[in-house]
Design a protein around this motif. Structure first.
Motif, PDB file in Angstrom:
ATOM      1  N   UNK A   1      -6.650   4.542   1.958  1.00  9.28           N
ATOM      2  CA  UNK A   1      -7.933   4.829   1.301  1.00  9.28           C
ATOM      3  C   UNK A   1      -8.410   5.670   2.606  1.00  9.28           C
ATOM      4  N   UNK A   2      -9.216   6.851   2.450  1.00  7.46           N
ATOM      5  CA  UNK A   2      -9.487   7.547   3.517  1.00  7.46           C
ATOM      6  C   UNK A   2     -11.215   7.539   3.185  1.00  7.46           C
ATOM      7  N   UNK A   3     -11.571   8.160   4.195  1.00  8.87           N
ATOM      8  CA  UNK A   3     -13.190   8.361   4.026  1.00  8.87           C
ATOM      9  C   UNK A   3     -13.697   9.637   3.042  1.00  8.87           C
ATOM     10  N   UNK A   4     -12.675  10.437   2.919  1.00  5.80           N
ATOM     11  CA  UNK A   4     -12.847  11.532   2.045  1.00  5.80           C
ATOM     12  C   UNK A   4     -13.034  10.949   0.522  1.00  5.80           C
ATOM     13  N   UNK A   5     -11.997   9.933   0.379  1.00  5.97           N
ATOM     14  CA  UNK A   5     -11.880   9.168  -1.120  1.00  5.97           C
ATOM     15  C   UNK A   5     -12.818   8.428  -1.203  1.00  5.97           C
ATOM     16  N   UNK A   6     -13.179   7.447  -0.212  1.00  6.23           N
ATOM     17  CA  UNK A   6     -14.090   6.317  -0.540  1.00  6.23           C
ATOM     18  C   UNK A   6     -15.233   6.180   0.178  1.00  6.23           C
ATOM     19  N   UNK A   7     -15.550   7.203   1.195  1.00  3.89           N
ATOM     20  CA  UNK A   7     -16.925   7.068   1.809  1.00  3.89           C
ATOM     21  C   UNK A   7     -16.593   6.973   3.161  1.00  3.89           C
ATOM     22  N   UNK A   8     -17.716   7.281   4.092  1.00  3.78           N
ATOM     23  CA  UNK A   8     -17.774   7.248   5.408  1.00  3.78           C
ATOM     24  C   UNK A   8     -17.631   5.712   5.903  1.00  3.78           C
ATOM     25  N   UNK A   9     -16.469   5.569   6.827  1.00  4.55           N
ATOM     26  CA  UNK A   9     -16.484   4.345   7.513  1.00  4.55           C
ATOM     27  C   UNK A   9     -15.105   3.505   6.844  1.00  4.55           C
ATOM     28  N   UNK A  10     -14.425   4.112   5.847  1.00  3.73           N
ATOM     29  CA  UNK A  10     -13.561   3.422   5.137  1.00  3.73           C
ATOM     30  C   UNK A  10     -12.218   3.223   6.056  1.00  3.73           C
ATOM     31  N   UNK A  11     -11.852   4.485   6.769  1.00  5.16           N
ATOM     32  CA  UNK A  11     -10.639   4.462   7.780  1.00  5.16           C
ATOM     33  C   UNK A  11     -11.142   3.368   8.625  1.00  5.16           C
ATOM     34  N   UNK A  12     -12.262   3.420   9.299  1.00  2.00           N
ATOM     35  CA  UNK A  12     -12.554   2.595  10.587  1.00  2.00           C
ATOM     36  C   UNK A  12     -12.298   1.005  10.078  1.00  2.00           C
ATOM     37  N   UNK A  13     -12.787   0.796   8.942  1.00  2.00           N
ATOM     38  CA  UNK A  13     -12.713  -0.762   8.261  1.00  2.00           C
ATOM     39  C   UNK A  13     -11.417  -1.128   8.090  1.00  2.00           C
ATOM     40  N   UNK A  14     -10.509  -0.225   7.565  1.00  3.13           N
ATOM     41  CA  UNK A  14      -9.079  -0.424   7.464  1.00  3.13           C
ATOM     42  C   UNK A  14      -8.662  -0.754   8.759  1.00  3.13           C
ATOM     43  N   UNK A  15      -8.859   0.011   9.952  1.00  9.05           N
ATOM     44  CA  UNK A  15      -8.333  -0.188  11.053  1.00  9.05           C
ATOM     45  C   UNK A  15      -8.649  -1.423  11.541  1.00  9.05           C
ATOM     46  N   UNK A  16      -9.867  -1.993  11.317  1.00 12.03           N
ATOM     47  CA  UNK A  16     -10.205  -3.204  11.809  1.00 12.03           C
ATOM     48  C   UNK A  16      -9.611  -4.385  11.080  1.00 12.03           C
ATOM     49  N   UNK A  17      -9.503  -4.268   9.778  1.00 10.80           N
ATOM     50  CA  UNK A  17      -8.844  -5.198   9.132  1.00 10.80           C
ATOM     51  C   UNK A  17      -7.406  -5.304   9.485  1.00 10.80           C
TER      52      UNK A  17
ATOM     53  N   UNK B   1       0.800  -0.248   8.879  1.00 14.19           N
ATOM     54  CA  UNK B   1      -0.632   0.522   8.898  1.00 14.19           C
ATOM     55  C   UNK B   1      -0.560   1.463  10.012  1.00 14.19           C
ATOM     56  N   UNK B   2      -0.060   0.912  11.086  1.00 14.03           N
ATOM     57  CA  UNK B   2       0.169   1.676  12.418  1.00 14.03           C
ATOM     58  C   UNK B   2       0.747   3.110  12.024  1.00 14.03           C
ATOM     59  N   UNK B   3       1.947   2.895  11.479  1.00 12.20           N
ATOM     60  CA  UNK B   3       2.729   4.355  10.895  1.00 12.20           C
ATOM     61  C   UNK B   3       1.827   5.168  10.046  1.00 12.20           C
ATOM     62  N   UNK B   4       1.256   4.422   9.095  1.00 16.98           N
ATOM     63  CA  UNK B   4       0.339   5.273   8.417  1.00 16.98           C
ATOM     64  C   UNK B   4      -0.714   6.128   9.069  1.00 16.98           C
ATOM     65  N   UNK B   5      -1.300   5.406   9.883  1.00 13.45           N
ATOM     66  CA  UNK B   5      -2.632   5.857  10.813  1.00 13.45           C
ATOM     67  C   UNK B   5      -1.536   7.180  11.918  1.00 13.45           C
TER      68      UNK B   5
ATOM     69  N   UNK C   1       0.949  -1.125  -0.115  1.00 11.45           N
ATOM     70  CA  UNK C   1       0.102  -0.042  -0.053  1.00 11.45           C
ATOM     71  C   UNK C   1       0.806   1.313  -0.144  1.00 11.45           C
ATOM     72  N   UNK C   2       0.836   1.890  -0.881  1.00 13.89           N
ATOM     73  CA  UNK C   2       1.685   3.208  -1.125  1.00 13.89           C
ATOM     74  C   UNK C   2       0.748   4.500  -0.401  1.00 13.89           C
ATOM     75  N   UNK C   3       1.604   5.340   0.103  1.00 14.12           N
ATOM     76  CA  UNK C   3       1.081   6.556   0.879  1.00 14.12           C
ATOM     77  C   UNK C   3      -0.041   7.162  -0.083  1.00 14.12           C
TER      78      UNK C   3
END
Length: 121
Positions: free
Chosen positions: A7-23, A37-41, A1-3
């Motif tokens: 995937x952000x909520x702004x680009x892909x819709x509400x809940x995207x960031x939360x879903x990525x965190x759960x994965x 991913x922790x560093x990305x967040x 995954x490149x910086x």
């Protein structure tokens, strides 16, 4: 995954960031991915609530064989939940409060008992 592909909520819709965190949180078999991913967040202030980032931080630390900071990762010992090893246990609740987490004893008290199954409704 490149910086630039993050995937952000702004680009892909509400809940995207939360879903990525759960994965990420549950990708225990791929600690390198979790750490990346922790560093990305962490590099995106406000992308996750502080308490959510704390949970992921602990998960990564435990999976890397390190001591956790916030006591979110539990172990069953003597019939009750206790935190897996933590840095400076005397200051655990202070660190938890700093990120919006409840005191550890409250957290452990509302967690299903050791060995008990959980029923979701």
């Amino acid at each position: 995954l490149e910086t630039s592909d993050f995937p952000t909520d702004e680009r892909f819709g509400v809940g995207t960031t939360r879903s990525l965190m759960m994965i990420t949180q549950h990708a225990d078999e791929d600690v390198e991915f979790q750490a990346k991913m922790l560093k990305e967040f962490q590099s995106r202030p406000g992308s996750l609530a502080d308490r959510t980032l704390a949970l992921l931080t602990d998960r990564v630390k435990i999976n890397q064989g390190e001591l956790q900071l916030y006591g979110s990762q539990l172990q069953c010992k003597d019939g009750r939940y206790q935190p897996r090893p933590v840095v400076d246990p005397e200051k655990l609740d202070e660190r938890r409060a700093s990120v919006g987490l409840e005191p550890f004893e409250d957290y452990a008290a509302r967690t299903p008992g050791c060995g008990n199954s959980v029923t979701f409704q």
